[in-house]
Design a protein around this motif. Sequence first.
Motif, PDB file in Angstrom:
ATOM      1  N   PHE A  97       0.861  -1.180   0.000  1.00 27.40           N
ATOM      2  CA  PHE A  97       0.000   0.000   0.000  1.00 27.40           C
ATOM      3  C   PHE A  97       0.893   1.224   0.000  1.00 27.40           C
ATOM      4  O   PHE A  97       1.732   1.404   0.894  1.00 27.40           O
ATOM      5  CB  PHE A  97      -0.921   0.012   1.229  1.00 27.40           C
ATOM      6  CG  PHE A  97      -1.857   1.181   1.279  1.00 27.40           C
ATOM      7  CD1 PHE A  97      -3.082   1.136   0.616  1.00 27.40           C
ATOM      8  CD2 PHE A  97      -1.524   2.342   1.977  1.00 27.40           C
ATOM      9  CE1 PHE A  97      -3.939   2.224   0.640  1.00 27.40           C
ATOM     10  CE2 PHE A  97      -2.375   3.430   1.999  1.00 27.40           C
ATOM     11  CZ  PHE A  97      -3.596   3.371   1.337  1.00 27.40           C
ATOM     12  N   TYR A  98       0.759   2.050  -1.019  1.00 21.52           N
ATOM     13  CA  TYR A  98       1.513   3.298  -1.143  1.00 21.52           C
ATOM     14  C   TYR A  98       3.017   3.050  -1.061  1.00 21.52           C
ATOM     15  O   TYR A  98       3.767   3.843  -0.486  1.00 21.52           O
ATOM     16  CB  TYR A  98       1.076   4.282  -0.045  1.00 21.52           C
ATOM     17  CG  TYR A  98       0.995   5.726  -0.506  1.00 21.52           C
ATOM     18  CD1 TYR A  98      -0.156   6.220  -1.099  1.00 21.52           C
ATOM     19  CD2 TYR A  98       2.073   6.596  -0.338  1.00 21.52           C
ATOM     20  CE1 TYR A  98      -0.227   7.539  -1.518  1.00 21.52           C
ATOM     21  CE2 TYR A  98       2.014   7.909  -0.752  1.00 21.52           C
ATOM     22  CZ  TYR A  98       0.856   8.380  -1.347  1.00 21.52           C
ATOM     23  OH  TYR A  98       0.787   9.692  -1.758  1.00 21.52           O
ATOM     24  N   GLY A  99       3.448   1.932  -1.611  1.00 23.64           N
ATOM     25  CA  GLY A  99       4.876   1.617  -1.635  1.00 23.64           C
ATOM     26  C   GLY A  99       5.412   1.008  -0.361  1.00 23.64           C
ATOM     27  O   GLY A  99       6.628   0.796  -0.236  1.00 23.64           O
ATOM     28  N   HIS A 100       4.525   0.694   0.577  1.00 26.48           N
ATOM     29  CA  HIS A 100       4.946   0.109   1.848  1.00 26.48           C
ATOM     30  C   HIS A 100       4.283  -1.257   2.030  1.00 26.48           C
ATOM     31  O   HIS A 100       3.180  -1.499   1.536  1.00 26.48           O
ATOM     32  CB  HIS A 100       4.583   1.014   3.024  1.00 26.48           C
ATOM     33  CG  HIS A 100       5.116   2.402   2.903  1.00 26.48           C
ATOM     34  ND1 HIS A 100       6.461   2.699   2.983  1.00 26.48           N
ATOM     35  CD2 HIS A 100       4.475   3.582   2.687  1.00 26.48           C
ATOM     36  CE1 HIS A 100       6.636   4.003   2.829  1.00 26.48           C
ATOM     37  NE2 HIS A 100       5.444   4.570   2.644  1.00 26.48           N
ATOM     38  N   ARG A 101       4.950  -2.127   2.782  1.00 31.22           N
ATOM     39  CA  ARG A 101       4.389  -3.447   3.066  1.00 31.22           C
ATOM     40  C   ARG A 101       3.586  -3.394   4.362  1.00 31.22           C
ATOM     41  O   ARG A 101       4.072  -2.906   5.387  1.00 31.22           O
ATOM     42  CB  ARG A 101       5.490  -4.494   3.183  1.00 31.22           C
ATOM     43  CG  ARG A 101       4.982  -5.865   3.589  1.00 31.22           C
ATOM     44  CD  ARG A 101       6.053  -6.927   3.550  1.00 31.22           C
ATOM     45  NE  ARG A 101       6.400  -7.256   2.165  1.00 31.22           N
ATOM     46  CZ  ARG A 101       7.071  -8.359   1.830  1.00 31.22           C
ATOM     47  NH1 ARG A 101       7.470  -9.222   2.756  1.00 31.22           N
ATOM     48  NH2 ARG A 101       7.345  -8.604   0.560  1.00 31.22           N
ATOM     49  N   THR A 115      -7.698   3.407  -2.286  1.00 30.89           N
ATOM     50  CA  THR A 115      -7.566   4.193  -1.061  1.00 30.89           C
ATOM     51  C   THR A 115      -6.277   5.000  -1.061  1.00 30.89           C
ATOM     52  O   THR A 115      -6.151   5.990  -0.337  1.00 30.89           O
ATOM     53  CB  THR A 115      -7.629   3.265   0.166  1.00 30.89           C
ATOM     54  OG1 THR A 115      -8.812   2.459   0.085  1.00 30.89           O
ATOM     55  CG2 THR A 115      -7.684   4.049   1.469  1.00 30.89           C
ATOM     56  N   GLU A 116      -5.314   4.604  -1.880  1.00 28.68           N
ATOM     57  CA  GLU A 116      -4.086   5.380  -2.000  1.00 28.68           C
ATOM     58  C   GLU A 116      -4.375   6.792  -2.497  1.00 28.68           C
ATOM     59  O   GLU A 116      -3.664   7.744  -2.130  1.00 28.68           O
ATOM     60  CB  GLU A 116      -3.109   4.679  -2.940  1.00 28.68           C
ATOM     61  CG  GLU A 116      -2.599   3.345  -2.411  1.00 28.68           C
ATOM     62  CD  GLU A 116      -1.601   2.689  -3.348  1.00 28.68           C
ATOM     63  OE1 GLU A 116      -1.353   3.255  -4.440  1.00 28.68           O
ATOM     64  OE2 GLU A 116      -1.066   1.621  -2.991  1.00 28.68           O
ATOM     65  N   GLY A 140      -4.311  -0.175   9.488  1.00 29.67           N
ATOM     66  CA  GLY A 140      -3.535   1.027   9.787  1.00 29.67           C
ATOM     67  C   GLY A 140      -2.882   1.636   8.572  1.00 29.67           C
ATOM     68  O   GLY A 140      -2.056   2.549   8.693  1.00 29.67           O
ATOM     69  N   CYS A 141      -3.272   1.192   7.381  1.00 23.77           N
ATOM     70  CA  CYS A 141      -2.582   1.643   6.170  1.00 23.77           C
ATOM     71  C   CYS A 141      -2.729   3.143   5.948  1.00 23.77           C
ATOM     72  O   CYS A 141      -1.764   3.812   5.547  1.00 23.77           O
ATOM     73  CB  CYS A 141      -3.059   0.852   4.953  1.00 23.77           C
ATOM     74  SG  CYS A 141      -4.807   1.049   4.544  1.00 23.77           S
ATOM     75  N   ILE A 142      -3.914   3.697   6.197  1.00 26.99           N
ATOM     76  CA  ILE A 142      -4.109   5.130   5.989  1.00 26.99           C
ATOM     77  C   ILE A 142      -3.326   5.926   7.030  1.00 26.99           C
ATOM     78  O   ILE A 142      -2.558   6.831   6.699  1.00 26.99           O
ATOM     79  CB  ILE A 142      -5.602   5.497   6.046  1.00 26.99           C
ATOM     80  CG1 ILE A 142      -6.356   4.874   4.864  1.00 26.99           C
ATOM     81  CG2 ILE A 142      -5.780   7.003   6.063  1.00 26.99           C
ATOM     82  CD1 ILE A 142      -7.858   5.095   4.905  1.00 26.99           C
ATOM     83  N   SER A 203     -11.690   8.305   6.726  1.00 23.56           N
ATOM     84  CA  SER A 203     -12.237   6.984   6.999  1.00 23.56           C
ATOM     85  C   SER A 203     -12.574   6.270   5.708  1.00 23.56           C
ATOM     86  O   SER A 203     -12.883   6.897   4.704  1.00 23.56           O
ATOM     87  CB  SER A 203     -13.507   7.090   7.862  1.00 23.56           C
ATOM     88  OG  SER A 203     -13.980   5.802   8.196  1.00 23.56           O
ATOM     89  N   ASN A 204     -12.483   4.959   5.766  1.00 29.19           N
ATOM     90  CA  ASN A 204     -13.029   4.099   4.716  1.00 29.19           C
ATOM     91  C   ASN A 204     -13.936   3.104   5.417  1.00 29.19           C
ATOM     92  O   ASN A 204     -13.567   1.949   5.622  1.00 29.19           O
ATOM     93  CB  ASN A 204     -11.905   3.391   3.952  1.00 29.19           C
ATOM     94  CG  ASN A 204     -12.444   2.595   2.777  1.00 29.19           C
ATOM     95  OD1 ASN A 204     -13.545   2.851   2.303  1.00 29.19           O
ATOM     96  ND2 ASN A 204     -11.680   1.619   2.324  1.00 29.19           N
ATOM     97  N   PRO A 205     -15.128   3.546   5.805  1.00 34.45           N
ATOM     98  CA  PRO A 205     -16.002   2.727   6.650  1.00 34.45           C
ATOM     99  C   PRO A 205     -16.758   1.686   5.839  1.00 34.45           C
ATOM    100  O   PRO A 205     -16.739   1.711   4.604  1.00 34.45           O
ATOM    101  CB  PRO A 205     -16.977   3.766   7.213  1.00 34.45           C
ATOM    102  CG  PRO A 205     -17.117   4.725   6.086  1.00 34.45           C
ATOM    103  CD  PRO A 205     -15.749   4.828   5.465  1.00 34.45           C
ATOM    104  N   PRO A 206     -17.422   0.763   6.514  1.00 33.46           N
ATOM    105  CA  PRO A 206     -18.275  -0.189   5.776  1.00 33.46           C
ATOM    106  C   PRO A 206     -19.424   0.542   5.105  1.00 33.46           C
ATOM    107  O   PRO A 206     -20.084   1.364   5.730  1.00 33.46           O
ATOM    108  CB  PRO A 206     -18.790  -1.131   6.875  1.00 33.46           C
ATOM    109  CG  PRO A 206     -18.653  -0.365   8.141  1.00 33.46           C
ATOM    110  CD  PRO A 206     -17.480   0.534   7.968  1.00 33.46           C
ATOM    111  N   TYR A 207     -19.635   0.270   3.813  1.00 33.68           N
ATOM    112  CA  TYR A 207     -20.751   0.919   3.131  1.00 33.68           C
ATOM    113  C   TYR A 207     -21.438  -0.015   2.144  1.00 33.68           C
ATOM    114  O   TYR A 207     -22.254   0.422   1.341  1.00 33.68           O
ATOM    115  CB  TYR A 207     -20.280   2.196   2.404  1.00 33.68           C
ATOM    116  CG  TYR A 207     -19.118   2.021   1.464  1.00 33.68           C
ATOM    117  CD1 TYR A 207     -19.299   1.470   0.201  1.00 33.68           C
ATOM    118  CD2 TYR A 207     -17.845   2.409   1.835  1.00 33.68           C
ATOM    119  CE1 TYR A 207     -18.228   1.308  -0.666  1.00 33.68           C
ATOM    120  CE2 TYR A 207     -16.768   2.248   0.980  1.00 33.68           C
ATOM    121  CZ  TYR A 207     -16.968   1.700  -0.276  1.00 33.68           C
ATOM    122  OH  TYR A 207     -15.902   1.539  -1.125  1.00 33.68           O
TER     123      TYR A 207
END
Length: 327
Positions: A97-101, A115-116, A140-142, A203-207
Amino acid sequence: MSVPETSTPYAPQPQGAPEVTTRRGLLDRLTARLTGLYDAREARSIALVALAELAGLPLSALLTDPGAPMAADGFEAMAAQLAAGRPVQYVVGHTEFYGHRFAVREGVLIPRPETEELVAWIAHDKKGAVRILDIGTGSGCIAATLVLEMPEAEVYAADISEQALAVAAENARALGARVVFRRADALKELAEVFPEPFDVLVSNPPYVPESDRAGMHANVRDHEPALALFVGGIVSEIAIDSSAVAAVFHVLLSAAGHGDLLSFAYFRLLSALFRDAQLGAAGTGILCEFFFARNDGLSCDELDLWLSSAHAHRKFRRADATLCKLL
């Protein structure tokens, strides 16, 4: 209670003399096993990720030297997990994610590439010592990525799941990202657990509406945490109470120091709530009153149009992004 073998990342087991074939041979075999469960292109992409992990090689090596020999030790065990629909990210135990593991396991939502864009947008628009709250942090990616991209920012993160918080904290430590993690139910105690003023809510909540569950791909529906995907649990939690829906929005929006950033994902969540719970005009009316008092005097008809067609109404800079700022 024993934990099933498929709940942990794949790890090759010592065996006798392993079968030796080529990288292309194993790639073709695994792709064939997965075609049908996935379309051909996605099957091959998943096979590449899995085989790179199995061989301890970068993806490029599988493509640039496909005829090189490769031991098949552990191949069948890994292929069986993937053929059963287990997401490749859970099989290998991590994702990018965004270049990170980031480590991911069952019980933690797998970060999505789109989400990136959200992270990039915030990092570009918000500079300096801002305070950010990530609601429903999952892996915790964001939160961790925002710390790395915005070193002056103060980042907090909330999740209702202890399992998710443990994985998120593990990821933040591995990346050297200082994030304050706290357990909180966003529907009940967000303001109490996070009394600080915030400049940005993300947030990226359940939708996903519960009514869409049957039509989802099995590898998502049957393996990723329902709590992070479906709105149905929230509908049950608030007992189909439209005033509770409005209270949730009030907490989320008033928690921001100046309330200038709104999470468009929560509008999608609201839409799903109305669709599944049939809250209808009562819930819309309550929220309309809230927005009338707080923003630019939207009428009920305008709010309905706003929620159903953000692009057409031009109220959002980017209606396809998770976080949207009122213009």
